[in-house]
Structures are given as structure tokens and as C-alpha cells.
Scaffold this motif. Sequence first.
Motif, short mmCIF file in Angstrom:
data_model
loop_
_atom_site.label_atom_id
_atom_site.label_comp_id
_atom_site.label_asym_id
_atom_site.label_seq_id
_atom_site.Cartn_x
_atom_site.Cartn_y
_atom_site.Cartn_z
N ASP A 18 -2.76 9.05 -2.29
CA ASP A 18 -3.31 9.85 -1.18
C ASP A 18 -2.45 9.69 0.08
OD1 ASP A 18 -5.39 10.83 -2.70
OD2 ASP A 18 -6.86 9.37 -1.95
N ARG A 19 -1.98 8.50 0.34
CA ARG A 19 -1.14 8.27 1.53
C ARG A 19 0.20 8.99 1.38
NH1 ARG A 19 -0.04 8.77 6.27
NH2 ARG A 19 1.48 7.38 7.17
N LEU A 20 0.77 9.00 0.19
CA LEU A 20 2.02 9.74 -0.04
C LEU A 20 1.82 11.24 0.20
CD1 LEU A 20 3.36 7.94 -3.22
CD2 LEU A 20 4.33 7.83 -0.92
N PRO A 45 4.78 1.33 -9.88
CA PRO A 45 3.90 2.23 -10.64
C PRO A 45 2.75 1.52 -11.35
CG PRO A 45 6.20 2.71 -11.12
CD PRO A 45 6.18 1.46 -10.28
N GLU A 46 2.97 0.28 -11.72
CA GLU A 46 1.92 -0.48 -12.42
C GLU A 46 0.77 -0.86 -11.50
OE1 GLU A 46 1.87 -1.10 -15.75
OE2 GLU A 46 3.70 0.10 -15.89
N ASP A 47 1.06 -0.98 -10.20
CA ASP A 47 0.05 -1.43 -9.24
C ASP A 47 -0.42 -0.33 -8.30
OD1 ASP A 47 0.20 -4.03 -10.25
OD2 ASP A 47 1.87 -4.53 -8.93
N THR A 48 0.03 0.89 -8.53
CA THR A 48 -0.30 1.99 -7.63
C THR A 48 -1.76 2.39 -7.80
OG1 THR A 48 1.95 2.80 -7.75
CG2 THR A 48 0.31 4.33 -6.94
N GLU A 49 -2.43 2.54 -6.66
CA GLU A 49 -3.83 2.95 -6.66
C GLU A 49 -3.94 4.36 -6.08
OE1 GLU A 49 -6.14 0.04 -4.64
OE2 GLU A 49 -5.50 -1.57 -5.97
N LEU A 50 -5.09 4.95 -6.24
CA LEU A 50 -5.35 6.29 -5.76
C LEU A 50 -5.09 6.40 -4.25
CD1 LEU A 50 -6.24 9.15 -6.41
CD2 LEU A 50 -8.61 8.41 -6.12
N GLU A 51 -5.44 5.38 -3.51
CA GLU A 51 -5.22 5.38 -2.06
C GLU A 51 -3.73 5.47 -1.73
OE1 GLU A 51 -7.18 2.98 -3.55
OE2 GLU A 51 -9.09 3.92 -3.03
N LEU A 61 11.68 11.60 6.52
CA LEU A 61 11.91 11.73 5.08
C LEU A 61 12.45 10.43 4.50
CD1 LEU A 61 11.74 13.56 2.64
CD2 LEU A 61 14.00 14.44 3.20
N ASN A 62 13.34 9.77 5.23
CA ASN A 62 13.85 8.48 4.78
C ASN A 62 12.75 7.43 4.72
OD1 ASN A 62 16.54 9.16 4.31
ND2 ASN A 62 17.11 8.86 6.45
N MET A 63 11.82 7.47 5.69
CA MET A 63 10.68 6.56 5.66
C MET A 63 9.84 6.81 4.41
SD MET A 63 9.50 6.40 9.70
CE MET A 63 7.83 6.53 9.23
N PHE A 64 9.62 8.08 4.08
CA PHE A 64 8.87 8.44 2.89
C PHE A 64 9.57 7.92 1.64
CE2 PHE A 64 8.21 11.36 -0.68
CZ PHE A 64 6.83 11.25 -0.84
N MET A 65 10.87 8.11 1.58
CA MET A 65 11.64 7.64 0.42
C MET A 65 11.56 6.12 0.28
SD MET A 65 12.82 10.33 -1.07
CE MET A 65 14.12 9.72 -2.09
N ASP A 66 11.60 5.41 1.41
CA ASP A 66 11.48 3.95 1.37
C ASP A 66 10.12 3.53 0.81
OD1 ASP A 66 14.01 3.67 2.43
OD2 ASP A 66 13.32 3.31 4.49
N VAL A 67 9.06 4.21 1.25
CA VAL A 67 7.72 3.90 0.74
C VAL A 67 7.66 4.21 -0.75
CG1 VAL A 67 5.28 4.57 0.85
CG2 VAL A 67 6.58 4.22 2.96
N LEU A 68 8.20 5.34 -1.14
CA LEU A 68 8.20 5.74 -2.55
C LEU A 68 8.96 4.73 -3.41
CD1 LEU A 68 7.13 8.04 -4.32
CD2 LEU A 68 9.29 9.22 -3.92
N ALA A 114 9.36 1.62 -2.80
CA ALA A 114 8.70 0.32 -2.78
C ALA A 114 7.45 0.28 -3.66
CB ALA A 114 8.33 -0.05 -1.35
N ILE A 115 6.98 1.43 -4.09
CA ILE A 115 5.75 1.47 -4.87
C ILE A 115 6.02 1.02 -6.30
CG2 ILE A 115 4.08 3.04 -5.93
CD1 ILE A 115 3.98 4.57 -3.37
#
Length: 61
Positions: A40-42, A31-37, A19-26, A28-29
Motif C-alpha cells: 500500500d505504501r509503494l 519479498p518474503e517479509d513484505t506485508e500488505l501495508e 523516483l530514486n527514493m522509490f527505487m531505494d525502498v523497492l 530494500a523490500i
Amino acid sequence: MGSPIQDKNQQVTFLKHRLNMFMDVLDAIDPEDTELEDIDRLIEMIDELESKCKEFNNREE
């Protein structure tokens, strides 16, 4: 691959780490550069966490 985690404390620790890994990824994203992929990974990460929760819940001590 390692042996299945049977100890409930280790299972909780594993899930907290994931869960902490998920939060770190979240966090780091951008929003202006987020793509559909990226989205999908999230979703895939959440599905994997849910699957692990169910797996751990079904194991007997």
C-alpha cells in the motif's frame, strides 16, 4: 512549506529524486517479509509521483 517549483529543470530534478527514493525502498523490500501495508505504501508513493507529474505538467513557465 517552500514555494512551488516553476523551473522545468528543477521539476525534473525533483521527480528524479523522488523516483530514486522509490527505487531505494523497492530494492530494500524483502519479498518474503513484505506485508500488505508495504505494498500500500509503494502504491501511495507511485500515486504521489503521478500527482506531482500532473501538477508540474499543468504549470506554466
